[in-house]
Design a protein around this motif. Structure first.
Motif, PDB file in Angstrom:
ATOM      1  N   VAL A   1      12.210  26.148   3.082  1.00 40.32           N
ATOM      2  CA  VAL A   1      13.211  26.544   2.096  1.00 40.32           C
ATOM      3  C   VAL A   1      12.644  27.696   1.260  1.00 40.32           C
ATOM      4  CG1 VAL A   1      14.470  25.760   0.043  1.00 40.32           C
ATOM      5  CG2 VAL A   1      14.334  24.291   2.064  1.00 40.32           C
ATOM      6  N   GLY A   2      11.358  27.646   0.985  1.00 36.91           N
ATOM      7  CA  GLY A   2      10.706  28.717   0.232  1.00 36.91           C
ATOM      8  C   GLY A   2      10.777  30.059   0.934  1.00 36.91           C
ATOM      9  N   ASP A   3      10.604  30.061   2.267  1.00 36.76           N
ATOM     10  CA  ASP A   3      10.714  31.308   3.027  1.00 36.76           C
ATOM     11  C   ASP A   3      12.077  31.950   2.798  1.00 36.76           C
ATOM     12  OD1 ASP A   3       8.194  30.869   4.246  1.00 36.76           O
ATOM     13  OD2 ASP A   3       9.099  29.859   5.976  1.00 36.76           O
ATOM     14  N   ILE A   4      13.108  31.131   2.850  1.00 36.92           N
ATOM     15  CA  ILE A   4      14.488  31.614   2.727  1.00 36.92           C
ATOM     16  C   ILE A   4      14.773  32.096   1.304  1.00 36.92           C
ATOM     17  CG2 ILE A   4      16.918  30.929   2.895  1.00 36.92           C
ATOM     18  CD1 ILE A   4      15.813  28.748   4.967  1.00 36.92           C
ATOM     19  N   ILE A   5      14.412  31.282   0.330  1.00 38.86           N
ATOM     20  CA  ILE A   5      14.698  31.638  -1.062  1.00 38.86           C
ATOM     21  C   ILE A   5      13.944  32.895  -1.474  1.00 38.86           C
ATOM     22  CG2 ILE A   5      14.400  30.894  -3.465  1.00 38.86           C
ATOM     23  CD1 ILE A   5      15.215  28.073  -2.501  1.00 38.86           C
ATOM     24  N   ARG A   6      12.676  32.997  -1.106  1.00 38.31           N
ATOM     25  CA  ARG A   6      11.916  34.197  -1.475  1.00 38.31           C
ATOM     26  C   ARG A   6      12.434  35.435  -0.750  1.00 38.31           C
ATOM     27  NH1 ARG A   6       7.950  30.434  -2.528  1.00 38.31           N
ATOM     28  NH2 ARG A   6       7.299  30.256  -0.376  1.00 38.31           N
ATOM     29  N   SER A   7      12.909  35.268   0.477  1.00 42.04           N
ATOM     30  CA  SER A   7      13.495  36.391   1.210  1.00 42.04           C
ATOM     31  C   SER A   7      14.704  36.949   0.472  1.00 42.04           C
ATOM     32  CB  SER A   7      13.898  35.931   2.620  1.00 42.04           C
ATOM     33  OG  SER A   7      14.647  36.916   3.290  1.00 42.04           O
ATOM     34  N   LEU A   8      15.541  36.059  -0.017  1.00 41.65           N
ATOM     35  CA  LEU A   8      16.801  36.472  -0.634  1.00 41.65           C
ATOM     36  C   LEU A   8      16.721  36.695  -2.139  1.00 41.65           C
ATOM     37  CD1 LEU A   8      19.044  34.045   1.400  1.00 41.65           C
ATOM     38  CD2 LEU A   8      18.974  36.537   1.630  1.00 41.65           C
TER      39      LEU A   8
ATOM     40  N   THR B   1       2.136  29.891 -23.703  1.00 38.77           N
ATOM     41  CA  THR B   1       3.266  29.612 -22.810  1.00 38.77           C
ATOM     42  C   THR B   1       3.022  30.102 -21.383  1.00 38.77           C
ATOM     43  OG1 THR B   1       4.412  31.635 -23.500  1.00 38.77           O
ATOM     44  CG2 THR B   1       4.980  29.588 -24.654  1.00 38.77           C
ATOM     45  N   ARG B   2       2.129  31.066 -21.199  1.00 36.76           N
ATOM     46  CA  ARG B   2       1.831  31.568 -19.852  1.00 36.76           C
ATOM     47  C   ARG B   2       1.379  30.424 -18.936  1.00 36.76           C
ATOM     48  NH1 ARG B   2      -2.009  33.954 -16.527  1.00 36.76           N
ATOM     49  NH2 ARG B   2      -1.172  35.698 -15.339  1.00 36.76           N
ATOM     50  N   GLY B   3       0.588  29.523 -19.455  1.00 36.22           N
ATOM     51  CA  GLY B   3       0.144  28.369 -18.675  1.00 36.22           C
ATOM     52  C   GLY B   3       1.302  27.475 -18.260  1.00 36.22           C
ATOM     53  N   VAL B   4       2.275  27.349 -19.130  1.00 31.32           N
ATOM     54  CA  VAL B   4       3.471  26.563 -18.807  1.00 31.32           C
ATOM     55  C   VAL B   4       4.225  27.236 -17.675  1.00 31.32           C
ATOM     56  CG1 VAL B   4       5.692  25.740 -19.680  1.00 31.32           C
ATOM     57  CG2 VAL B   4       3.657  25.634 -21.139  1.00 31.32           C
ATOM     58  N   TRP B   5       4.412  28.573 -17.763  1.00 29.74           N
ATOM     59  CA  TRP B   5       5.144  29.309 -16.723  1.00 29.74           C
ATOM     60  C   TRP B   5       4.437  29.200 -15.371  1.00 29.74           C
ATOM     61  CZ3 TRP B   5       8.612  28.697 -19.744  1.00 29.74           C
ATOM     62  CH2 TRP B   5       8.828  29.353 -20.942  1.00 29.74           C
ATOM     63  N   ILE B   6       3.128  29.215 -15.385  1.00 28.17           N
ATOM     64  CA  ILE B   6       2.357  29.080 -14.140  1.00 28.17           C
ATOM     65  C   ILE B   6       2.586  27.700 -13.526  1.00 28.17           C
ATOM     66  CG2 ILE B   6       0.018  28.891 -13.187  1.00 28.17           C
ATOM     67  CD1 ILE B   6      -0.775  31.165 -15.152  1.00 28.17           C
ATOM     68  N   LYS B   7       2.553  26.667 -14.365  1.00 31.37           N
ATOM     69  CA  LYS B   7       2.772  25.301 -13.860  1.00 31.37           C
ATOM     70  C   LYS B   7       4.180  25.142 -13.289  1.00 31.37           C
ATOM     71  CE  LYS B   7      -0.647  23.122 -16.779  1.00 31.37           C
ATOM     72  NZ  LYS B   7      -0.924  22.356 -17.972  1.00 31.37           N
ATOM     73  N   ILE B   8       5.170  25.707 -13.958  1.00 29.60           N
ATOM     74  CA  ILE B   8       6.548  25.642 -13.459  1.00 29.60           C
ATOM     75  C   ILE B   8       6.647  26.380 -12.126  1.00 29.60           C
ATOM     76  CG2 ILE B   8       8.917  26.438 -13.866  1.00 29.60           C
ATOM     77  CD1 ILE B   8       8.406  25.879 -16.879  1.00 29.60           C
ATOM     78  N   ARG B   9       6.116  27.587 -12.059  1.00 28.06           N
ATOM     79  CA  ARG B   9       6.140  28.382 -10.829  1.00 28.06           C
ATOM     80  C   ARG B   9       5.483  27.630  -9.678  1.00 28.06           C
ATOM     81  NH1 ARG B   9       1.850  32.768 -10.715  1.00 28.06           N
ATOM     82  NH2 ARG B   9       0.698  30.888 -10.196  1.00 28.06           N
ATOM     83  N   ASP B  10       4.305  27.099  -9.935  1.00 25.91           N
ATOM     84  CA  ASP B  10       3.561  26.405  -8.881  1.00 25.91           C
ATOM     85  C   ASP B  10       4.269  25.132  -8.424  1.00 25.91           C
ATOM     86  OD1 ASP B  10       1.704  28.437  -9.072  1.00 25.91           O
ATOM     87  OD2 ASP B  10       0.199  27.233 -10.119  1.00 25.91           O
ATOM     88  N   SER B  11       4.881  24.420  -9.357  1.00 25.49           N
ATOM     89  CA  SER B  11       5.618  23.201  -9.000  1.00 25.49           C
ATOM     90  C   SER B  11       6.823  23.524  -8.122  1.00 25.49           C
ATOM     91  CB  SER B  11       6.082  22.461 -10.248  1.00 25.49           C
ATOM     92  OG  SER B  11       4.982  21.997 -10.985  1.00 25.49           O
ATOM     93  N   ILE B  12       7.564  24.550  -8.500  1.00 31.54           N
ATOM     94  CA  ILE B  12       8.714  24.959  -7.690  1.00 31.54           C
ATOM     95  C   ILE B  12       8.248  25.385  -6.303  1.00 31.54           C
ATOM     96  CG2 ILE B  12      10.525  26.706  -7.416  1.00 31.54           C
ATOM     97  CD1 ILE B  12      10.772  26.657 -10.528  1.00 31.54           C
ATOM     98  N   ASN B  13       7.211  26.202  -6.249  1.00 32.92           N
ATOM     99  CA  ASN B  13       6.693  26.652  -4.949  1.00 32.92           C
ATOM    100  C   ASN B  13       6.244  25.484  -4.086  1.00 32.92           C
ATOM    101  OD1 ASN B  13       7.156  29.445  -5.073  1.00 32.92           O
ATOM    102  ND2 ASN B  13       5.274  29.790  -6.201  1.00 32.92           N
ATOM    103  N   ASP B  14       5.587  24.501  -4.696  1.00 29.48           N
ATOM    104  CA  ASP B  14       5.144  23.331  -3.933  1.00 29.48           C
ATOM    105  C   ASP B  14       6.323  22.618  -3.283  1.00 29.48           C
ATOM    106  OD1 ASP B  14       2.500  23.780  -4.587  1.00 29.48           O
ATOM    107  OD2 ASP B  14       2.425  22.239  -6.152  1.00 29.48           O
ATOM    108  N   VAL B  15       7.410  22.472  -4.009  1.00 28.61           N
ATOM    109  CA  VAL B  15       8.583  21.773  -3.476  1.00 28.61           C
ATOM    110  C   VAL B  15       9.253  22.595  -2.383  1.00 28.61           C
ATOM    111  CG1 VAL B  15      10.904  20.922  -4.019  1.00 28.61           C
ATOM    112  CG2 VAL B  15       9.000  20.425  -5.557  1.00 28.61           C
ATOM    113  N   ILE B  16       9.564  23.850  -2.659  1.00 25.20           N
ATOM    114  CA  ILE B  16      10.324  24.632  -1.681  1.00 25.20           C
ATOM    115  C   ILE B  16       9.499  25.004  -0.453  1.00 25.20           C
ATOM    116  CG2 ILE B  16      11.979  25.455  -3.392  1.00 25.20           C
ATOM    117  CD1 ILE B  16      10.569  28.168  -3.383  1.00 25.20           C
TER     118      ILE B  16
END
Length: 147
Positions: A76-83, A109-124
């Protein structure tokens, strides 16, 4: 954070291709009708997915589009990042091309944004088109269209 129609409709189109994997190409019109997507808009999305190597096209009367790889090998990550591009919630944490922030060295807050980004990436990146196909089968082996 909310995906645009590019990501949502693109994932639906790829799901449709995954449902028919190994059965030959699907016409754009068929995909558009099955997933309730404008054919014109779908054409634009498929062009991006093709450019990024996720979809192949077949010319001719029996032509259409098909996945370039097995559904288990397309996340799903391949598709979402492509688009959509990066799923980073802030410019300062975009993978590969972060925007420098003058407060970056001491920004809490940068640390929070990194954790959110990494969590989303892990799922997709864990979910594949094959996972989606498997989840959509009912107990009789029929496919249901809920996405």
């Amino acid at each position: 954070m909310k995906l645009s129609t590019k990501g949502r409709y693109g994932l639906k189109a790829m799901f449709e291709l995954a449902l028919h994997f190994g059965k030959g190409p699907l016409a754009l019109k068929y995909i558009a009708e099955k997933q309730s997507i404008s054919e014109h808009y779908l054409e634009q999305l498929i062009a991006i997915l093709k450019k990024d190597g996720l979809v192949n096209s077949v010319r001719g009367a029996q032509g259409g589009y098909l996945l370039s790889k097995d559904p288990k090998d397309i996340s799903v990550g391949d598709i979402i990042r492509s688009l959509e591009g990066s799923v980073a919630p802030a410019d300062c944490v975009i993978e590969g091309e972060p925007v420098e922030c003058p407060k970056g060295e001491y920004c809490v807050t940068r640390g929070v944004w990194i954790k959110i980004r990494d969590s989303i990436n892990d799922v997709i990146d864990t979910l594949t088109l094959q996972n989606m196909v498997d989840e959509q089968k009912d107990i009789n082996g029929n496919y249901m269209y809920y996405i």
